[in-house]
Design an enzyme around this catalytic site. Structure first.
Site, PDB file in Angstrom:
ATOM      1  N   ARG A  83     -22.166 -24.836 -16.427  1.00 24.45           N
ATOM      2  CA  ARG A  83     -22.978 -23.606 -15.948  1.00 24.45           C
ATOM      3  C   ARG A  83     -23.125 -23.002 -17.458  1.00 24.45           C
ATOM      4  O   ARG A  83     -22.604 -22.969 -18.333  1.00 24.45           O
ATOM      5  CB  ARG A  83     -21.933 -22.409 -15.196  1.00 24.45           C
ATOM      6  N   ARG A  92     -28.753 -22.257 -11.837  1.00 23.12           N
ATOM      7  CA  ARG A  92     -27.364 -22.660 -12.078  1.00 23.12           C
ATOM      8  C   ARG A  92     -26.759 -23.714 -11.423  1.00 23.12           C
ATOM      9  O   ARG A  92     -27.087 -24.279 -10.538  1.00 23.12           O
ATOM     10  CB  ARG A  92     -26.492 -21.333 -12.225  1.00 23.12           C
ATOM     11  N   ASP A  95     -21.978 -21.236  -9.324  1.00 27.06           N
ATOM     12  CA  ASP A  95     -21.724 -19.718  -9.576  1.00 27.06           C
ATOM     13  C   ASP A  95     -20.641 -19.943  -8.706  1.00 27.06           C
ATOM     14  O   ASP A  95     -20.771 -19.988  -7.156  1.00 27.06           O
ATOM     15  CB  ASP A  95     -23.097 -19.197  -9.077  1.00 27.06           C
ATOM     16  N   ASP A  97     -18.049 -16.498  -7.246  1.00 25.46           N
ATOM     17  CA  ASP A  97     -17.753 -15.189  -7.482  1.00 25.46           C
ATOM     18  C   ASP A  97     -16.750 -14.866  -6.525  1.00 25.46           C
ATOM     19  O   ASP A  97     -16.528 -14.988  -5.102  1.00 25.46           O
ATOM     20  CB  ASP A  97     -18.930 -14.433  -6.612  1.00 25.46           C
TER      21      ASP A  97
END
Length: 162
Positions: A83, A92, A95, A97
């Site tokens: 990343r 990317r 990711d 989250d």
């Protein structure tokens, strides 16, 4: 032990393989036997940056890690998978989250939980509903009430879970 939900997304360097690798890494953070991941979905990128479509999923598991420890672990997995944070909402390799950390509401300079985009992003809501159709956010909103037909039609199912 706290139940958490983590969104996964990738659109570079074999995105499905990136999610597979991330799931293996996330299992190391999970209480044994608690890890589950939704189906993989293809979605159109957010923002104005030209880039390939994303592959998205959501994982849920029980963890003993505190919220910021978990955030650090998620960011370490992202870095291990290449990343680079060059452009906001840009392409990317991975990711991750943190969407939900139990029923906690967290607001710090580094971490906001529930994730600020949780109520409006179909690539988060639909996999969340798949994992837990009766999930209620800390604010009292049922996840299923946020999903529209247009959201369902905007995602393409790639690989069913299981």
């Amino acid at each position: 032990m706290t139940g958490v939900y983590v969104a996964l997304g990738a659109n570079l360097d074999s995105p499905e393989r990136q999610l597979d690798s991330a799931c293996l890494a996330l299992q190391q953070l999970a209480q044994q036997g608690s890890f589950r991941v939704s189906s993989y979905y293809r979605s159109v990128p957010m923002g104005d940056v030209p880039q390939p479509d994303y592959v998205n999923a959501v994982a849920c598991f029980e963890t003993e890690l505190a919220p910021l420890e978990l955030l650090d672990a998620l960011q370490a997995i992202e870095l291990q998978q290449g990343r680079q944070r060059l452009v906001r909402w840009g392409p990317r390799t991975l990711d991750l989250d943190l969407l939900l950390y139990g029923d906690e509401q967290i607001q710090t300079p580094r971490l906001t939980v529930p994730h600020y985009g949780i109520k409006s992003r179909e690539f988060v809501l639909i996999p969340l509903e798949e994992l837990n159709p009766s999930l209620v956010l800390p604010c009292g909103t049922g996840i299923a009430t946020l999903i529209t037909d247009a959201m369902r039609q905007s995602l393409q199912l790639l690989h069913p879970s299981g």
